[in-house]
Every structure is written in C-alpha cells, then in structure tokens.
Design a protein around this motif. Sequence first.
Motif, mmCIF file in Angstrom:
data_model
loop_
_atom_site.group_PDB
_atom_site.id
_atom_site.type_symbol
_atom_site.label_atom_id
_atom_site.label_comp_id
_atom_site.label_asym_id
_atom_site.label_seq_id
_atom_site.Cartn_x
_atom_site.Cartn_y
_atom_site.Cartn_z
ATOM 1 N N GLN A 93 0.845 -1.033 0.123
ATOM 2 C CA GLN A 93 0.084 0.172 -0.098
ATOM 3 C C GLN A 93 0.890 1.186 0.028
ATOM 4 O OE1 GLN A 93 -3.577 -0.908 2.926
ATOM 5 N NE2 GLN A 93 -1.881 -1.849 3.482
ATOM 6 N N ILE A 94 2.071 1.213 0.777
ATOM 7 C CA ILE A 94 2.761 2.439 0.862
ATOM 8 C C ILE A 94 3.880 2.736 -0.366
ATOM 9 C CG2 ILE A 94 4.180 3.759 2.461
ATOM 10 C CD1 ILE A 94 3.140 2.151 4.773
ATOM 11 N N ASP A 95 4.576 1.775 -0.585
ATOM 12 C CA ASP A 95 5.694 1.916 -1.371
ATOM 13 C C ASP A 95 5.402 2.176 -2.641
ATOM 14 O OD1 ASP A 95 6.988 0.559 0.633
ATOM 15 O OD2 ASP A 95 7.645 -1.166 -0.322
ATOM 16 N N PRO A 96 4.119 1.854 -3.439
ATOM 17 C CA PRO A 96 3.923 2.681 -4.871
ATOM 18 C C PRO A 96 3.562 4.051 -4.557
ATOM 19 C CG PRO A 96 2.579 0.301 -4.255
ATOM 20 C CD PRO A 96 3.180 0.932 -2.930
ATOM 21 N N ARG A 97 3.588 4.579 -3.442
ATOM 22 C CA ARG A 97 3.113 6.034 -3.438
ATOM 23 C C ARG A 97 4.411 6.964 -2.976
ATOM 24 N NH1 ARG A 97 -1.016 7.165 -6.057
ATOM 25 N NH2 ARG A 97 -1.739 8.850 -4.793
ATOM 26 N N ARG A 98 5.410 6.106 -2.738
ATOM 27 C CA ARG A 98 6.771 7.038 -2.237
ATOM 28 C C ARG A 98 7.328 7.607 -3.464
ATOM 29 N NH1 ARG A 98 8.261 5.406 2.889
ATOM 30 N NH2 ARG A 98 7.503 3.403 3.624
ATOM 31 N N ALA A 99 7.906 8.678 -3.396
ATOM 32 C CA ALA A 99 8.757 9.440 -4.341
ATOM 33 C C ALA A 99 10.125 8.912 -4.568
ATOM 34 C CB ALA A 99 8.606 10.867 -3.964
ATOM 35 N N ASP A 100 10.392 7.918 -3.508
ATOM 36 C CA ASP A 100 11.713 7.520 -3.478
ATOM 37 C C ASP A 100 11.787 5.896 -3.303
ATOM 38 O OD1 ASP A 100 11.319 7.049 -0.822
ATOM 39 O OD2 ASP A 100 12.617 8.738 -0.050
ATOM 40 N N ASN A 101 12.607 5.118 -3.164
ATOM 41 C CA ASN A 101 12.725 3.645 -2.896
ATOM 42 C C ASN A 101 13.104 3.531 -1.695
ATOM 43 O OD1 ASN A 101 12.424 3.138 -5.787
ATOM 44 N ND2 ASN A 101 14.651 3.266 -5.966
ATOM 45 N N THR A 102 12.590 4.270 -0.541
ATOM 46 C CA THR A 102 12.671 3.777 0.604
ATOM 47 C C THR A 102 11.951 2.737 1.367
ATOM 48 O OG1 THR A 102 13.029 6.399 1.477
ATOM 49 C CG2 THR A 102 12.268 4.872 3.268
ATOM 50 N N LEU A 103 12.221 1.695 1.963
ATOM 51 C CA LEU A 103 11.661 0.276 2.208
ATOM 52 C C LEU A 103 10.686 0.640 3.516
ATOM 53 C CD1 LEU A 103 14.438 -2.142 1.993
ATOM 54 C CD2 LEU A 103 13.013 -1.212 0.150
ATOM 55 N N THR A 104 9.705 0.090 3.424
ATOM 56 C CA THR A 104 8.664 0.009 4.569
ATOM 57 C C THR A 104 9.304 -0.760 5.651
ATOM 58 O OG1 THR A 104 6.626 0.234 2.991
ATOM 59 C CG2 THR A 104 6.388 -0.855 5.480
ATOM 60 N N PRO A 105 9.451 -0.023 6.608
ATOM 61 C CA PRO A 105 10.067 -0.759 7.873
ATOM 62 C C PRO A 105 9.475 -2.103 8.335
ATOM 63 C CG PRO A 105 9.765 1.580 8.366
ATOM 64 C CD PRO A 105 9.068 1.210 7.255
ATOM 65 N N GLY A 106 10.414 -2.971 8.576
ATOM 66 C CA GLY A 106 10.053 -4.591 8.780
ATOM 67 C C GLY A 106 9.320 -5.324 7.790
ATOM 68 N N TYR A 154 -1.748 8.398 3.174
ATOM 69 C CA TYR A 154 -1.952 8.469 4.635
ATOM 70 C C TYR A 154 -0.772 8.405 5.564
ATOM 71 C CZ TYR A 154 -3.816 7.427 9.489
ATOM 72 O OH TYR A 154 -4.227 7.646 10.964
ATOM 73 N N TYR A 155 -0.035 7.128 5.281
ATOM 74 C CA TYR A 155 1.230 6.779 5.995
ATOM 75 C C TYR A 155 2.248 7.826 5.720
ATOM 76 C CZ TYR A 155 0.113 2.321 8.030
ATOM 77 O OH TYR A 155 -0.151 1.346 8.879
ATOM 78 N N LEU A 156 2.300 8.702 4.463
ATOM 79 C CA LEU A 156 3.146 9.452 4.068
ATOM 80 C C LEU A 156 2.673 11.007 4.418
ATOM 81 C CD1 LEU A 156 4.035 7.999 0.611
ATOM 82 C CD2 LEU A 156 5.326 7.966 2.680
ATOM 83 N N GLY A 157 1.771 11.170 5.127
ATOM 84 C CA GLY A 157 1.330 12.453 5.665
ATOM 85 C C GLY A 157 0.362 13.297 4.842
ATOM 86 N N MET A 158 -0.158 12.576 3.964
ATOM 87 C CA MET A 158 -1.174 13.487 3.139
ATOM 88 C C MET A 158 -2.542 13.252 3.373
ATOM 89 S SD MET A 158 1.062 12.549 -0.307
ATOM 90 C CE MET A 158 2.943 12.210 -0.326
ATOM 91 N N ASN A 159 -3.441 13.891 2.543
ATOM 92 C CA ASN A 159 -4.969 14.139 2.875
ATOM 93 C C ASN A 159 -5.687 12.758 2.160
ATOM 94 O OD1 ASN A 159 -4.937 14.919 0.214
ATOM 95 N ND2 ASN A 159 -5.771 17.015 0.971
#
Length: 291
Positions: free
Chosen positions: A58-71, A261-266
Amino acid sequence: MKTFKTRGALTALLATVAVSGGLAAGAVHASAAPLKPTAPKAAVLPVVNMEATVLAAQIDPRRADNTLTPGAKDSVLAVEKVLQSKGLLASQWVDGYFGTTTISAYAAFQRSLGYTGLDANGLPGKTSLTTLGQGQFTVTNVITAGAKVQRDGYTVDSRTQAMLTRTEALLGFTLKLDQGSYNPGGDPTSAGTHDGGGVVDINVDGMSADTRTSVAKALRQVGFAAWVRNPSQGDWPWHIHAVAISDTDLSSEAQHQVGDYYLGMNGLANRAPDDGPRIPIQTWEDYQRTH
C-alpha cells in the motif's frame, strides 16, 4: 597353592569367565559396527509476514523514492524472488521494495490463478499469497477481510464491521453510514475508493466540529485512515471518509489513500498535507495486540 574344594565350584568359575569374555567380545564388535547415515535436515523456508507485506504494497507505490517500509524487507524479498522464478519480475526489481513494478507482477500472478477485477489488483490476499509460497516460503500474520455483512443498508466486510464496532465503543455512541463498500461505480465522486472492501463514509449530521474530529481520531486509533471531508474539497456534503488499512479487498484507489495517509497526506487527488488529527498510525491488527 589354593585349591578348589569341589568340582562344582570350579565349573561355576569357568562359566563366569566364559560369560565375561563373551560380553567383552560382544562390546568390541558392537563398537566397531558402522553408523547409519542420518537423513539430511529439511531446508528451512523463509517466512513472509503478511501484515508487513500488505502494508508495503500500500505504501511503497506512493513513495517518491525507494525507501523501504520498516519491517517488510525480508518478506517482500521472499515474495519477489518467487515472482522472479516464475518469470513475472526482472531481477533488478528483487529489492524488498513493493513498488508499482512488483504490484504489476503480483497482479499478473493473480491473473494466472484465474482471478479478475478486484481479486487481481496486485494486493496480496491470503489465498494468492499462500499459493505463491507453496514450497517456497511460509506465511504468518495472516489478514482476511472476512464475510460480507450488512450495516445501515450497506455492505461491508466483517473486519471493517469489527473496527467500526470498536470505534463506537471508544466514542460511546453509534455511527451511521452514508456509504458502504463493494459499490463499484455507485458514486462517481468517490473515484473508485468504495469499489472494493474496507471503505465507508460516516454520516456527521448534527455533529459539532469537535465531535467530527473526535470521530476521525477514534477511527484512526483502531486502524482506519480517516478524514473529515467538507463541501469545499469536492462535490459532496460534510462526512467522514474512512479506509480500513490493510483490508485485503481494498480497491487500487483506496490502497493509494492508505499509502498517502502513511506519508502524511490527505488522501485526495491533490495530495495535500494531512488535515486530520495526527496520532501514531497503526493497523487493526496492531490495535488488537495492545488492547
């Protein structure tokens, strides 16, 4: 020189010597017997934590970079390696990042199982993930949406129903839905978010601004991504939009809202900063482990 008094005593002595000698010889032969080869230990399969994997999807496709989801790295890597072995994912994308390329590869695997529509949107579900892992990895922390049930004349899944019931317990009053789940095309203003499971709109008629905020906060506490929506944001009345994080029946659009939501957006198309009550984000499963 000491002599034996009877022939019987001499016979007994000889018998004892013979038995002792036989035992000693037997012990020597036993110790010299070859050892049987031990069976090789079965290989230990990697473990895929479904909660972590679904969250990353859910989170990774919305990132602007390749930061991994913790865990989530090890679990996602295990999934990606099997997708690669099936010719669905190039080796360069086997990196522990469940981005759009991995989503597409997983959706292709779901289609290979005969799934279509909502069941082939790239979000791992229990059946597809378990099938992918056969002989390759084991699945833990399984998530299921559960059966479809009715609430206020709308359809929701049992996981969402349980989350709403817990929210009401926190608030001390009953919530009423304006819209439910599994409603494909039912509301063009929803942009597809209600097409799958896990998404509801809460009626806020008669609620003060403070009460609306309290409801959104309680929804977030139990694992929803929730926002108070107002008419200035779109063609809709005041309501609270709530998406059950990690519901395995989420539409693609709802998955994107969770990621934002996880990335601090509305959760809206403008991807503006989150305007809801900020609390530590957790899933329904996280909440249940601590309450």
